[in-house]
Design an enzyme around this catalytic site. Structure first.
Site, short mmCIF file in Angstrom:
data_model
loop_
_atom_site.label_atom_id
_atom_site.label_comp_id
_atom_site.label_asym_id
_atom_site.label_seq_id
_atom_site.Cartn_x
_atom_site.Cartn_y
_atom_site.Cartn_z
N ARG A 216 -10.97 -11.11 1.10
CA ARG A 216 -10.91 -12.53 1.11
C ARG A 216 -10.43 -13.69 1.30
NH1 ARG A 216 -11.40 -9.43 -4.62
NH2 ARG A 216 -11.11 -7.47 -2.75
N LYS B 283 0.87 -1.26 0.03
CA LYS B 283 -0.29 -0.21 0.10
C LYS B 283 0.93 1.44 -0.05
CE LYS B 283 -4.03 -1.47 2.55
NZ LYS B 283 -4.89 -1.43 1.24
#
Ligand code: BES
Ligand code: MN
Ligand code: ZN
Length: 497
Positions: free
Chosen positions: A353, A279
């Site tokens: 996920r 990130k």
């Protein structure tokens, strides 16, 4: 804070602050009128003189003579009589409690749990009163060298003039305390830095919740056990970290063994760097909150335990740290989930996920009635819904509506998004059964569509809490959401709301 209820006239009580209502057009509530009489019209003259008119959320603090039983009177504007709904009620409480906090009062007596609010019982208003009070008085200081000074306010008494309301307020106090304490667990875990709150710390916290609770049992799986179960997807997330992943399962037995449980599943990424798909630096500290789904599961489990709800509930937490490193998963790596489906990890930052899918497969072993997962899953959810509503996606209309209603009535709202099959092709991969990202559009939906491939065998709902689990900016900190929605849903299932 201590909460109690007493059946008596407000005029015969002694208190540092009496909280009473004034409605639009300067109409005083019954209790306000009683105090007005006792104190020779100080309330009515305040409104006559134009200091307060009764509009929603207005407050006015009045001081009584030195020898009076009520040191202060806090007049709260409640708008049109009989025009209150839960959102307006929350507004009133928030402004009134903030004003109360600004005084030196050590105790208060509140008449606000007996207002008439659309679709709300005295019991639920009592819960709401406690939740909002605890929220406003909450202070984080676990990692400060100097502890913050304790709150001056120690006790709130709820006034009750009708015998029939007494037991409802009493029950509301027990429930409100339990839910507020659960939210406290959720907030503290969320606020703790990631060098303290590791997957192992979450497991230790679960152990603490279990302690002394006969109806709870706990299992914690380590990486070796998860490997044996074939959880290649979950383990691909922790591969770059020195902190080992944990799968934490808290089982609450509140009713007969053959009653199918609700299984709650929480995303517990204790820090999300993005992994190799690193990130950008700005605001990355907020990725310590990426375990707020897990924290919600733990807080909710504690709350239902404290309430002793007659239900069976399992809380599952998929805990891992997402770091780059020599052993980290790389974009393009293919991993095999516990379900047998292979996954092409096109972006290691779509890690939520990957841990959830194995936990959702694991959930089957509890033969669930319904499964609800909570996750700070996508930035796209904040783009879509902002910080007001959590995203809700589900394969069951009934479960979906039940959760929406529980959210609506607690002010902890969600909004449903579709997970139609037509979106599934965005997850096509040339090298595995499924890709872990679905491209630019509808990122919240494609994340849920990924999870939907692992939840076909039971009724399931997914809450994307990326926008609702914490405040940004000056008030940065965990919100404790969606504990209110979930506990309300569970209480309604148990018919104790
Ligand atoms: N934990 C983040 C989602 C997130 C981001 C929550 C910002 C709250 C604030 C999640 O793991 C993530 O990184 N999601 C990616 C998915 C993308 C790579 C498909 C995102 O939202 O950018
Ligand atoms: Mn991520
Ligand atoms: Zn994440």
């Amino acid at each position: 804070m201590e909460y109690l209820v007493k059946r008596s006239a407000i005029t015969s009580e002694k208190s540092a602050c009496a909280i009473v209502a004034i409605f639009a057009n300067k109409r005083l509530s019954d209790e306000a009128q009683q105090l007005d009489k006792l104190y020779r019209g100080i309330l009515s003259s305040a409104s006559k003189n134009g200091d307060i008119s009764g509009n929603l959320g207005e407050t006015l603090l009045l001081h009584t003579p030195k020898t009076a039983n009520h040191k202060r009177i806090l007049l709260v504007g409640c708008g049109k009589p009989n025009g209150l709904d839960i959102l307006k009620y929350r507004k009133i409480l928030n402004s009134c409690i903030n004003t109360l906090k600004s005084t030196g009062s050590a105790d208060a007596i509140s008449t606000l749990t007996t207002l008439t609010v659309k679709d709300q019982s005295v019991q639920s208003l009592t819960r709401m009163h406690i939740l909002l009070t605890e929220n406003i008085f909450y202070k984080y200081d676990q990692t400060l060298s100097k502890k913050k000074t304790p709150n001056k306010l120690k006790r709130i008494k709820f006034s009750c003039s009708q015998a029939s309301q007494l037991k409802h307020i009493k029950l509301g106090i027990v429930q409100g305390k339990a839910i507020a304490d659960g939210m406290m667990v959720t907030k503290e875990l969320g606020n703790l830095p990631a060098n303290v709150c590791t997957p192992n710390y979450l497991a230790k916290t679960a152990q603490g919740i279990k302690k002394g609770q006969g109806k709870l049992s706990l299992t914690v799986l380590g990486e070796r056990e998860m490997k044996k179960l074939g959880m290649g997807s979950l383990l691909s997330v922790s591969a770059g970290s020195v902190e080992p992943a944990k799968l934490i399962s808290l089982q609450y037995r509140g009713t007969a063994r053959n009653s199918k449980p609700v299984v709650l599943v929480g995303k517990g990424i204790t820090f999300d760097t993005g992994g190799i798909s690193l990130k950008p630096g700005a605001g990355m500290d907020e990725m310590k909150f990426d375990m707020c789904g897990a924290a919600t599961v733990l807080g909710t489990m504690q709350a239902i335990c404290d309430m002793g709800l007659p239900l069976n509930v399992v809380g599952l937490v998929a805990a891992a740290e997402n770091m780059p490193g020599g052993k980290a998963t790389k974009p393009g790596d293919v991993v095999t989930s516990m379900s047998g489906q292979t996954i092409e990890v096109l972006n290691t930052d779509a890690e939520g996920r990957l841990v959830l899918c194995d936990a959702l497969t694991y959930a089957k072993r509890y033969d669930p009635d319904v499964v609800i997962d909570m996750a700070t899953l996508t930035g796209a959810c904040i783009v879509a819904l902002g910080h007001e509503a959590s995203g809700l996606m589900s394969n069951s209309d009934k479960l979906s509506n039940d959760l929406l209603e529980a959210g609506q009535s607690t002010g902890d709202r969600a909004w449903r998004l579709p997970i139609w099959d037509e979106y599934q092709s965005q997850l096509d991969s040339n090298f595995a059964d499924i890709a872990n990202i679905g491209g630019r559009w509808a990122g919240t939906i494609t994340a849920a569509c990924f999870l939907a491939r692992f939840t076909k065998e039971y009724k399931w709902a997914h809450l994307d809490i990326a926008g609702t689990a914490w405040y940004q900016g000056k008030n940065k900190g965990a919100t404790g959401r969606p504990v209110p929605m979930l506990t309300e849903y569970l209480m309604r299932r148990a018919r104790t709301a």
